[in-house]
Design a protein around this motif. Structure first.
Motif, PDB file in Angstrom:
ATOM      1  N   HIS A  69       0.845  -1.222   0.000  1.00 12.71           N
ATOM      2  CA  HIS A  69       0.000   0.000   0.000  1.00 12.71           C
ATOM      3  C   HIS A  69       0.872   1.261   0.000  1.00 12.71           C
ATOM      4  CE1 HIS A  69       0.763   0.825   4.382  1.00 12.71           C
ATOM      5  NE2 HIS A  69       0.915  -0.471   4.416  1.00 12.71           N
ATOM      6  N   GLU A 106      -4.919   1.151   3.112  1.00 16.06           N
ATOM      7  CA  GLU A 106      -4.611   0.006   3.982  1.00 16.06           C
ATOM      8  C   GLU A 106      -4.701   0.421   5.444  1.00 16.06           C
ATOM      9  OE1 GLU A 106      -1.966  -0.481   6.123  1.00 16.06           O
ATOM     10  OE2 GLU A 106      -2.332  -2.592   6.534  1.00 16.06           O
ATOM     11  N   HIS A 131       7.277  -6.371   3.542  1.00 15.06           N
ATOM     12  CA  HIS A 131       6.895  -5.321   4.505  1.00 15.06           C
ATOM     13  C   HIS A 131       7.936  -5.237   5.613  1.00 15.06           C
ATOM     14  CE1 HIS A 131       4.242  -2.813   6.963  1.00 15.06           C
ATOM     15  NE2 HIS A 131       3.390  -2.772   5.972  1.00 15.06           N
ATOM     16  N   HIS A 283      -2.372  -6.494   7.412  1.00 12.05           N
ATOM     17  CA  HIS A 283      -1.808  -6.220   6.078  1.00 12.05           C
ATOM     18  C   HIS A 283      -2.799  -6.614   4.993  1.00 12.05           C
ATOM     19  CE1 HIS A 283       2.161  -5.525   7.771  1.00 12.05           C
ATOM     20  NE2 HIS A 283       2.013  -6.611   8.497  1.00 12.05           N
TER      21      HIS A 283
HETATM   22 MN    MN Z   1       1.620  -1.456   6.294  1.00 10.28          MN
END
Ligand code: MN
Ligand code: HGY
Ligand code: MN
Length: 338
Positions: A69, A106, A131, A283
């Motif tokens: 995102h 997100e 991430h 997530h």
């Molecule tokens: Mn995140």
């Protein structure tokens, strides 16, 4: 490193301190426009779906997606979300397969990925998300990368506490019904409820005080609530113990063994320690997994004790370089597997 340069370009959008690209905002839009240019430069076929999610498709296996995102929390870190999107471009360019995806909203409930799953469009055969860990586990383990096993369940909602407005100077202390004092007591109760349940967490991040004047005894307070736990039963217990009706709930979700195996393999063949760990953060990968997509997450070590949702969020160039390499290799492996 191009990925880090691009992260800095995204970080500069929206002004400081920290990253400020809330959903919806002109800053989030600008980040999508910038990313769209990078997708074009990569020779990918671009599409923006009805919910504003941005896609860049390679010629081969566009059904294997990789992304994250571009929106952020206020005063967020430079890596949360942005790293996963810029790394996805690198991975698709290197592997010459797959599709890059940048989801909307997100941070405010995975709006883009939830809308996409709900719309019933052709979902990917697999989804990978890189991430930052946003926690201390990998740093403590001395491991640059980690494979996410599961994503905690999350509830969000709000509570209201009422009192009686009055003059700050004339109402005796023993005659007050101060809504903010009552809210403070309620926040301590919420904290204690979460402490009773192993690995549960609860946070009040927003307080809206009415009427909001320094010389008026507060009459009403709105508290935001974010409560999470690693499994549904502890999440149920936590919500009941706090006593609120969540407006939003995502169930804890296991990530796909197929994706985890591909990530473990690519980490191990590089002689790196393979660490698997749960994610306390939510997530987009969790939304796709809940929608039946084979989803996997690669974490890169967060430094500074794992701080995130803060300008102090930090990962090293070497670790990011490794993460992009493993992401690209795992993408290629998934795209050639079925
Ligand atoms: Mn995140
Ligand atoms: O709040 C979260 O878990 C994520 O940062 N959206
Ligand atoms: Mn976040």
């Amino acid at each position: 490193m191009r990925a880090l340069d691009r992260i800095e370009q995204l970080y500069a959008i929206g002004g400081g301190p920290g990253a400020n690209r809330p959903h919806p905002s002109a800053a989030e839009d600008a980040a999508h426009e910038t990313t769209s240019r990078w997708l074009e430069e990569a020779g990918l076929e671009i599409e923006v779906d009805p919910d504003g999610n941005l896609m860049g498709r390679a010629g081969e296996r566009p059904d294997v997606w990789v992304g994250s995102h571009l929106d952020t929390v206020p005063q967020g870190g430079r890596f949360d979300g942005a790293l996963g999107v810029v790394a996805a471009i690198e991975a698709v360019e290197r592997a010459r397969v797959g599709s890059v995806v940048a989801f909307r909203g997100e941070e405010v409930g995975c709006i883009g990925s939830r809308a996409l799953v709900a719309r019933g469009v052709a979902l990917p055969s697999a989804f990978l998300e890189l991430h930052v860990e946003q926690g201390p586990v990998l740093e403590r383990a001395g491991a640059p990368l980690g494979v996410v096993s599961s994503i905690a369940g999350m509830t969000r909602g709000e509570l209201f506490v009422s009192g009686r407005p009055g003059h700050a100077g004339t109402v005796p202390m023993d005659a007050r019904e101060d809504a903010l004092v009552a809210a403070a007591e309620r926040i301590l109760e919420i904290r204690d409820a979460a402490r009773q349940i192993p690995d549960a967490v609860a946070t009040v991040g927003e307080l809206d005080v009415e009427p909001g004047a320094g010389n008026v005894i507060p009459s009403r307070v709105r508290l935001s609530l974010d409560a999470r736990a690693p499994d549904s039963e502890r999440l149920d217990t936590l919500v009941a113990a706090i006593g609120f009706e969540p407006g939003y709930r995502t169930e804890p979700v296991e990530l796909s063994e197929r994706c985890r195996e591909a990530l473990r393999y690519e980490i191990a063949t590089r002689g790196l320690p393979v660490v698997e760990l749960p994610s306390g953060a939510g997530h987009d990968a969790g939304i796709l997994a809940a929608g039946g997509v084979d989803s996997g997450m690669l974490f890169v070590r967060s430094l500074n004790g794992g701080v995130s949702h803060s300008p102090d969020e930090l990962s090293s160039e070497d670790d990011v370089e490794l993460a992009v390499e493993v992401l690209a290799a795992a993408l290629g492996r998934l795209a050639s597997s079925r």
